[in-house]
Write a protein that holds these residues in place. Sequence first.
Motif, PDB file in Angstrom:
ATOM      1  N   ARG A  29     -20.856  46.192  49.716  1.00  0.00           N
ATOM      2  CA  ARG A  29     -21.724  45.351  50.516  1.00  0.00           C
ATOM      3  C   ARG A  29     -23.162  45.654  50.110  1.00  0.00           C
ATOM      4  O   ARG A  29     -23.526  46.813  49.873  1.00  0.00           O
ATOM      5  N   ALA A  30     -23.961  44.591  50.004  1.00  0.00           N
ATOM      6  CA  ALA A  30     -25.362  44.786  49.625  1.00  0.00           C
ATOM      7  C   ALA A  30     -26.152  45.215  50.847  1.00  0.00           C
ATOM      8  O   ALA A  30     -26.045  44.610  51.912  1.00  0.00           O
ATOM      9  N   LEU A  31     -26.942  46.270  50.694  1.00  0.00           N
ATOM     10  CA  LEU A  31     -27.834  46.717  51.759  1.00  0.00           C
ATOM     11  C   LEU A  31     -29.243  46.261  51.400  1.00  0.00           C
ATOM     12  O   LEU A  31     -29.526  45.944  50.252  1.00  0.00           O
ATOM     13  N   PRO A  32     -30.125  46.215  52.377  1.00  0.00           N
ATOM     14  CA  PRO A  32     -31.518  45.899  52.025  1.00  0.00           C
ATOM     15  C   PRO A  32     -32.031  46.916  51.011  1.00  0.00           C
ATOM     16  O   PRO A  32     -31.470  48.004  50.889  1.00  0.00           O
ATOM     17  N   GLU A  33     -33.077  46.570  50.333  1.00  0.00           N
ATOM     18  CA  GLU A  33     -33.681  47.412  49.293  1.00  0.00           C
ATOM     19  C   GLU A  33     -32.773  47.570  48.085  1.00  0.00           C
ATOM     20  O   GLU A  33     -32.883  48.525  47.324  1.00  0.00           O
ATOM     21  N   GLY A  34     -31.862  46.635  47.903  1.00  0.00           N
ATOM     22  CA  GLY A  34     -31.091  46.606  46.661  1.00  0.00           C
ATOM     23  C   GLY A  34     -29.998  47.644  46.536  1.00  0.00           C
ATOM     24  O   GLY A  34     -29.391  47.784  45.492  1.00  0.00           O
ATOM     25  N   LYS A  35     -29.769  48.405  47.626  1.00  0.00           N
ATOM     26  CA  LYS A  35     -28.700  49.417  47.536  1.00  0.00           C
ATOM     27  C   LYS A  35     -27.341  48.787  47.827  1.00  0.00           C
ATOM     28  O   LYS A  35     -27.260  47.688  48.369  1.00  0.00           O
ATOM     29  N   THR A  36     -26.299  49.515  47.489  1.00  0.00           N
ATOM     30  CA  THR A  36     -24.944  49.029  47.722  1.00  0.00           C
ATOM     31  C   THR A  36     -24.198  50.037  48.574  1.00  0.00           C
ATOM     32  O   THR A  36     -24.298  51.236  48.345  1.00  0.00           O
ATOM     33  N   GLN A  37     -23.493  49.540  49.559  1.00  0.00           N
ATOM     34  CA  GLN A  37     -22.657  50.421  50.374  1.00  0.00           C
ATOM     35  C   GLN A  37     -21.205  50.172  50.017  1.00  0.00           C
ATOM     36  O   GLN A  37     -20.789  49.023  49.863  1.00  0.00           O
ATOM     37  N   GLN A  38     -20.479  51.262  49.868  1.00  0.00           N
ATOM     38  CA  GLN A  38     -19.083  51.122  49.503  1.00  0.00           C
ATOM     39  C   GLN A  38     -18.200  51.345  50.729  1.00  0.00           C
ATOM     40  O   GLN A  38     -18.525  52.148  51.604  1.00  0.00           O
ATOM     41  N   GLY A  39     -17.102  50.608  50.771  1.00  0.00           N
ATOM     42  CA  GLY A  39     -16.145  50.782  51.845  1.00  0.00           C
ATOM     43  C   GLY A  39     -14.735  50.816  51.284  1.00  0.00           C
ATOM     44  O   GLY A  39     -14.526  50.639  50.083  1.00  0.00           O
ATOM     45  N   GLN A  40     -13.808  51.069  52.175  1.00  0.00           N
ATOM     46  CA  GLN A  40     -12.419  51.137  51.750  1.00  0.00           C
ATOM     47  C   GLN A  40     -11.628  50.299  52.745  1.00  0.00           C
ATOM     48  O   GLN A  40     -11.762  50.483  53.957  1.00  0.00           O
TER      49      GLN A  40
END
Lengths: 543, 439
Positions: A438-449
């Motif tokens: 999932r894209a987070l603000p500030e261009g970061k990516t969050q991973q999930g399972q």
Amino acid sequence: MSLITTLARAEAVATGRATPLATVRHRYLSERPLVLVPLTTAGEVGAPLGALVGTVREEPRLLVVPQPRDRDLRFAFLSELAQVVLPYVEGYADEVEVEPATRNRVGAPPSRQAGGESEVCADAPQLIVPNSAAADYVRLLGRSTRFRRTAEEDPETPFPVPARVPLLGRWLTHYGERARTPGSSLLLAMTELLTRHWATGQSDLEDQHLGALLAWIDLPLSSPVGVPPAKPGGGPPPPGLSGAAAARRAESGRGADGLLFFPPAGPATDPVFDNTVLAPAMKRYDAGLTGAEQRIRDLVASQLRPTWDAVWHGLDLLRALGEGGRVEERWKRDRWSYTGHRDRVRAGEPPQPRRDNAVAAAQKLAGRETAQARLAAAEALDDPLVMAGRRLAGEAFAGEVAEVEMAYSEGKIPKPRPLVTVLTGDRPHLDPDGKVFRALPEGKTQQGQFVEWAGPGAAVVRLVNGMGRGREPEPASVPEKGDRVCWTLFEHSPRGGAELPDPEDTPWTHGGPPQAPGEASLDTVNAMNSLDSPDPVTAEDYL
Amino acid sequence: MTTAAGEAAAAATERILHDTLYGTARGVVVDSPPGAGKSTLVVRAARELVAAGESLMVVAQTNAQVDDLADRLATADPELPIGRLHGSDSLPDPVLDGHPSVMKSTKAGDLAQQKVVVATAAKWAFVKDVEPWRHAIVDEAYQMRSDALLQVAGLFERALFVGDPGQLDPFSVVGADQWAGLSYDPSASAVVTLLAHNPGLPQHRLPVSWRLPASAAPLVSDAFYPYTPFRSGTGPEDRRLYFGVPSDGSGPDRVLDEAAASGWGLLELPARHTPRTDPEAVRAVALVVRRLLDRGGVAVSERGTSPLTADRVAVGTAHRDQAAAVRAALAEVGVSGVAVDTANRLQGREFDVTVVLHPLSGRPDATAFHLETGRLCVLASRHRHACIVVCRAGVAELLDEHPSTEPVQLGVTVKFPDGWEANHAVLAHLAEHAVRWRP
């Protein structure tokens, strides 16, 4: 073809107009691109007939080869082309930015990815051609000129070419090769640009006709700015025309003289034009009649100008779309590519080899596959319409957060691993324990399972990172009930695989190290070219 | 089991092991048709090399294949010190925890003492600065891409390459035409590159399929391996499939009876152009599976008699969305535990009965993807007893309207048979076992 593209095409057929495939522009467009519209001679591979080239819409430079079978005239044309293209290309070489020392440098070649400061050109020259056949033609011109020798380089060479022609060949080769990297924008074909952003109601093959493609996108077909139509009857189509009819008119509408209203966008010419108009004019030229050359120039210009205007018109249409958020980052990779070739030319390296060696070929393929994966992800993240296509294909899902349950990982230092339930109408192809992003603000990516389906359309996802280092997740790093979220099953910035060996370490399975190591001398290159020995003579040769 | 087949297979294995252990060539290539004992050969070769005092590396293509190989090796020889090299974000299958002889690590250096180290090609590519192994075994070598071999070939001096030339070729998501015809085309299969540069390497072939029944081996051999024929290891009487519950006369039941009797069944639905996830065809597949399990199937083979349970059944499709649709349809009719996957993911697996949604069913066109020989070959060669194909009528006409039009590239070995011909061959055979049914 993806389901959403099929849908868009069906819609285009039904409405008679092109359907948008994107809400933003997914390719970089320079403020000052160089447009090149080449024409080739029928039946003579690699013999240019003429070209319109330039960076100013109102002032195209017309280059014409009055007798394409005369090789001196051919190289005079290439020399003229070099005089237009090279100053433009070299004009970007000196304005540089300094990249700070860093470990991960976006798009930089491997040799520069780590280490101290490095310079990258602040902008890069961009070449725009009408269609992919013209892009191939750029490659062909590069291939046919980069190994030629000039009299200055080698006074002994039997057929010297004008100065700077080999250098033109090297740049055209570099641009042609770079264009094979998905998402690159150094050399762009207008038909590809337009088909990326609009779907028409005709086939891919028919979309290669720039006039027909524009007819679908741009109803009614506007008259080219500042230029009278090539023939009476070639003006704007009557209002109310459907895309299909307008496309047919653009493709095959002919005047009383039998010539097309809209000549093909090249490089191939219309056979009727060749036979009925060009051939007699060339005959007069060959006979040495006065005014014959000017006549050929006028004729070639009449075939080129509509395409020239169409390319610029296409640029207008594309500029009207806002640029996608990740386009600039891809353009930076193009700038690195340009800078890299500038350095190789400056260092006096030989022209690009005729064929890649095993390692270079594998490197290019790996680089392009990574670029393709990055491009597909970036386009989806930049553009909800593209993301909709991925959702429809089961590669992403969006929905509202129904519940967030706090949980922690086991182990000495428990880390937050909240469980988020998302209600979605999408049908993603989720595997148990599959990774989602999932894209987070500030261009970061969050991973999930992915954990499980808690009910129809209720996907439970365990967040595994992007929540900071502490025991409690950082604020706004965990979605809250009622938030809209969009998870993708694909990574957002996929990395490439392992490095390849050096060419001199090519293993036995791939023929061992190349025989002629890349010495910085043209002699070696020539030696490599003559490496291919002719086929052995067999008994059948004497039949 | 026929003795002649057993002897032929044993002789081939001896020749392969001899070349591997005592030969002078740097590579040995083994072509293995479906179910010909490739994994058994790999395990045996590894054990004999270790017995001869060597240590070796094993290269496979997917993590599942690597885990499976490590499991088989450890089961065959619990004393053998095995290393399982894996990526930091792809943990090995927990089944390996049951083998004390298997050591797991993300670093090759940790596993230096292990006699056999197993990993995927992608993981091996990251291994640098180690002493090269004297021996390697490359499994599924025909599914490995040439550029993957380029990355790992520096790690070993000599290698045994094992694979099935009839299955799906490796592919690239971007165009690689510019290298077509080069001996080291990075998108080609590793074996093609290897043999182009080393034409003298000994090439062997496993001549007997132990998986495919006598009803399937001749068809699969003729259609997909016309120049390298193989036979089945079992005779027509060795395998039998019967049902405890008699047919109710419906289409699915009739096709099941046909398949039980002949090894093949074609459930033909009325001709129609459909989306990929053709709801009728998907539902027909689900019904066939439902009835297959409901009718108390019993499979008799050289391994003994066993009931046909869900884990012995698989459904194969061409596309992932089709597989997802079939899974959903199976859930609707209350079936669970049946493997449903695409041809790519079913490669290397074995079941008693397979149900296949024909790749060309309901299509208006026949693209290179759907015509690919390997795709059909994988789908038609996963079964020990019977294969049931569900398809819309009209595929033969579709094929005739779409002859292969792939450009011929200079320097590229033309692969025989082409998908068009193989599809026709299979279709002609299936036509003899067709049950027409209107759902």
